[in-house]
Design a protein around this motif. Sequence first.
Motif, PDB file in Angstrom:
ATOM      1  N   LEU A 120       0.660  -0.835  -0.294  1.00  0.00           N
ATOM      2  CA  LEU A 120       0.508   0.301   0.165  1.00  0.00           C
ATOM      3  C   LEU A 120       1.312   1.388   0.175  1.00  0.00           C
ATOM      4  CD1 LEU A 120      -3.044  -1.046   1.838  1.00  0.00           C
ATOM      5  CD2 LEU A 120      -2.375  -0.748   0.021  1.00  0.00           C
ATOM      6  N   LEU A 121       1.722   1.209  -0.080  1.00  0.00           N
ATOM      7  CA  LEU A 121       2.710   2.427  -0.075  1.00  0.00           C
ATOM      8  C   LEU A 121       3.260   2.813  -1.264  1.00  0.00           C
ATOM      9  CD1 LEU A 121       6.086   1.085   2.484  1.00  0.00           C
ATOM     10  CD2 LEU A 121       4.318   2.937   2.887  1.00  0.00           C
ATOM     11  N   GLN A 122       2.677   2.675  -2.426  1.00  0.00           N
ATOM     12  CA  GLN A 122       3.029   2.848  -3.470  1.00  0.00           C
ATOM     13  C   GLN A 122       1.317   2.526  -3.840  1.00  0.00           C
ATOM     14  OE1 GLN A 122       5.050  -0.401  -5.867  1.00  0.00           O
ATOM     15  NE2 GLN A 122       6.852  -0.212  -4.519  1.00  0.00           N
ATOM     16  N   ASP A 123       0.124   2.990  -2.989  1.00  0.00           N
ATOM     17  CA  ASP A 123      -1.021   3.270  -3.441  1.00  0.00           C
ATOM     18  C   ASP A 123      -1.539   4.175  -3.692  1.00  0.00           C
ATOM     19  OD1 ASP A 123      -3.843   1.523  -2.789  1.00  0.00           O
ATOM     20  OD2 ASP A 123      -4.409   4.540  -2.526  1.00  0.00           O
TER      21      ASP A 123
ATOM     22  N   SER B 145       0.512   7.671   2.931  1.00  0.00           N
ATOM     23  CA  SER B 145       0.499   8.106   4.620  1.00  0.00           C
ATOM     24  C   SER B 145       0.517   7.654   5.042  1.00  0.00           C
ATOM     25  CB  SER B 145      -0.401   9.702   4.157  1.00  0.00           C
ATOM     26  OG  SER B 145       0.009  10.521   5.445  1.00  0.00           O
ATOM     27  N   SER B 146      -1.334   7.171   5.114  1.00  0.00           N
ATOM     28  CA  SER B 146      -1.814   6.235   6.636  1.00  0.00           C
ATOM     29  C   SER B 146      -0.771   5.208   6.564  1.00  0.00           C
ATOM     30  CB  SER B 146      -3.419   5.883   6.220  1.00  0.00           C
ATOM     31  OG  SER B 146      -3.983   7.036   6.493  1.00  0.00           O
ATOM     32  N   THR B 147      -0.830   4.279   5.681  1.00  0.00           N
ATOM     33  CA  THR B 147       0.417   3.209   5.785  1.00  0.00           C
ATOM     34  C   THR B 147       1.739   3.361   5.999  1.00  0.00           C
ATOM     35  OG1 THR B 147      -1.192   2.742   3.779  1.00  0.00           O
ATOM     36  CG2 THR B 147       0.657   1.279   4.329  1.00  0.00           C
ATOM     37  N   ALA B 148       1.871   4.323   5.415  1.00  0.00           N
ATOM     38  CA  ALA B 148       3.795   4.912   6.188  1.00  0.00           C
ATOM     39  C   ALA B 148       3.123   5.329   8.263  1.00  0.00           C
ATOM     40  CB  ALA B 148       3.805   5.995   6.086  1.00  0.00           C
TER      41      ALA B 148
END
Length: 956
Positions: free
Chosen positions: A348-351, A358-361
Amino acid sequence: MTEAAHQIQGFWPMTKHYRQRLVAVIALSFLSFTSPLLLIRNAAAENLRASKANPKEIASLIEKLKTNDERELDAAIEKLGKIGEPAIPALIEALQDENLQVRQSAAKVLEKIDVPAIPALVKALKDSDVRVRRRAAAVLETISDRWYQWYQYGTPSEAKAAVPQLIPLLKNSDADVRSSAASVLGSMRAEAKTAVPQLILLLKDSVLLKDSDAEVRSSAAFALGRIGAEAKAAVPQLIPLLIPLLKDSDANVRSSTASALGIIGAEAKTAVPQLIPLLQDSDANVRSSTAYALGSIGAEFKTAVPQLIPLLQDSDANVRSSTTSALGSIGAEAKAAVPQLIPLLIPLLQDSDANVRSSTASALGIIGAKAKTAVPQLILLLKDSDANVRSTTAYALGRIGAESKAAVPQLIPLLKDSDLTVRYGAASALGSIGAESKTAVSQLIPLLKDSDSNVRSSTADALVNIALSLQEKAKMLTSQELNQAVSNLESALKIVAEPKADFSRSTIANLRVYLNVLKAEQNAKLFKLIGQNQWVTAAIIYLIFFPSLWFAILRLRPLWLLRINDALKPYEFKLPETLGGAPVRIRDLTFFSFFLYRPRVLDAWVWAHIKTVREQFFQNPTVKSRATYIPVAFELDDKKVPQLRGEDLQSIFTKKRFCLLIWGEGGIGKTSIACQIADRAMAADKTKRLCKHLMIPILIEELESEFLAAKHPFLEAISGQLKSISNHPTPIDRELLQHLLQQRRILVITDHFSEMAEATQKEINPNSPDFPVNALVVTSRLDSTMRNVPKTTIHPLRIEGSELSAFMEKYLDKLGKLNLFNGSQFHYVCGDLAKLLEEIRIQGRSTTVLFAKLYADVLIAKMEGVKDQYLPQNIPDLMLEYLKQLNRDVAEHKLTNRTVYEDAQLLAWECLKLTCHQCAICLKFTKCRTTPQLSRRKTPPHPNEPSQPREYPLCT
């Protein structure tokens, strides 16, 4: 109603709605310190505006709210906001205007006015116009939220006072009024805890529970959640009331209820079983709020992970964002769940959605060091085009800690990012990584002066953390790393400790303590190194100590080096013959010789003696007799120059070696020019000097017999003159003298070279390899002097008849004798000589400076009534005196003055006899076969000259 931002254990997921709150948090410190001042300033400004406002102006501005011109509209809103309280009644009235733009603009102005508008807005909640009620409620909620989120001072007193007026409105028959009142009370949080019973009744009442207006249920549920999070005592009775609303038919009610439970947090754990099914709700807002709620409730409910995982692929970005945040929150607490969560989050970092990235990070950051496998993918996000993503990623890497050391090179450029949240996050992350960020310390230091106070504070904290980490690992640092760290942290401490800086005392104290520990380790390493390498250390000390000592003396007391040299001279020895027998000097072994005769030392020596030199030089008879100098034209290397100027000679005197030849007939003024050059060489004013440094002039007029017997007669003569002119008590050291000559600190002037003895001339040969002088001025009557020597020539020019008057006037004026002559007398006496010079000019000749001066001296003596038998009384006598002056400087084969006079008379007679007619006087002299008498007055014999006349041919 849906909560604008979800708080998860001190962390806000970076959705589209949450970024505003992140900015608010970053600005929190600054506003918390300055808001009291702002309030005081605003109050004063409002009083001033109130005194100036008038109803007509307000009405005119309200009318302008209808304009289609954006600039005019913005200006009207701005002016109304500045007017403040006096405009509130008109603005409340504008809330019911038919024009939507007017209603929206009036609401904006009321929001600007802020707290003073609260009483009028509460009153407006009871207005019969639904539009007024809704706008008033929205503005009240905005004002309350602003105070809670930004100022952190709780609800303002005006809002607190409104609580009793808002509570009855919960029972109003109008659904809009009930909903608005609930929303506003919710925005007041704990300050509205007295409204909890009425809000509970709102949900309990069987009639209202089935209220057809879902907005009322949504607002009531959300308000209870907000108040309950602050008022813990109310939570136990709130949960049972909220859980049924999770099954409400209206999606907004379900979403608001889930958000309310999330705000309450871990206390709402009994609602988890009812929340989990909502993860599959058809409404995206419900799924998002539910994921947020589960994440807020905590890790005890890791059983929800299987239901949360599918939402990572949800089509709605907000759902994916809230889910990643929830999983991160659960993973941070439930370590067993981490291994399976991280592989799910990394993709999801590449969403495509920035909020999801941002939320995944953020989620990975919450998990912490366990998420180290995600570091490579997080590093890529540091270059994301979205500032929110970059700042959150930096935060995440900081939470992962030292395991993120690979990200340091990519974090450093973010310290110069245009977005303050990114700079803040990057600095904080580097501090959290610790000692591994040591290479970033020098780049962090400039941020201590960042325009944003929060960035400055974050940077200072980062430097303290890095210093602490370095202190703990100091023994493992190389000497180079330790030295660099100490140097950088000293620079940081200097900025942090400045009186005008706004850093806390604890920050300064901690940084200083950790720096001192590093310095102690630095010293320990140095002593250890010295102990292990004693011979090398001794050699280094030897190589550093003596040069440093001599250099310090050279800078502070250069003349001491000459005294030290005298003291060290005796300490010289020779090596044994087996080792070559070479001489060894202590001065060489201690590197002293390298510093001894540096320009600074020589300049100091010259400066110490220059005052005495000036006095002695100008007392020299040759120099003293030429004290009155009148500039005359001359040729400088065949280029005519009107008078002597320093600029014309500076290019010559800056050369490392030069010879200046001043040539011309006797009496032309060669020695006078040489004296002027010497004067400029000693000038105290740097702008008048011929070169940057001072020079001591040595005037050599002849080599005495005792010097000619020496090995180096010319050098001995210079040494003797220098000792005399500087009043030096002992002979000048030969080495010092040679360096003074070589480095042009001594200007040697050899006067009347052509008249010197041949033996003397041979000693003054610049082409000789042993010739010691590098700054030489020579005066001579012959232009062939120094024929093969590279030189610059000066040839003084004669005075023409037309120039005589000006010369005489300057000369008399400089002597202070011009007042002896009135205008007619001066021109008359000048005219007599001018007539003579005119006759000479016709013959292609002119006169010299010496002759003009002698003539002027005769005139002065006559005007002052001086009687002297040796003083010329007429032109022939003046000519003879002139010849005597020219004969004075001849050194070799010199004729007596009487012989010169007699030869001159003979020459004069030979010039006159062809045109001379016999007269009584001539006949008288025919009887005498002695010297022809060309003057009626006999010239007295010169002392020590023979009185016997010479035989001449008879006058015919």
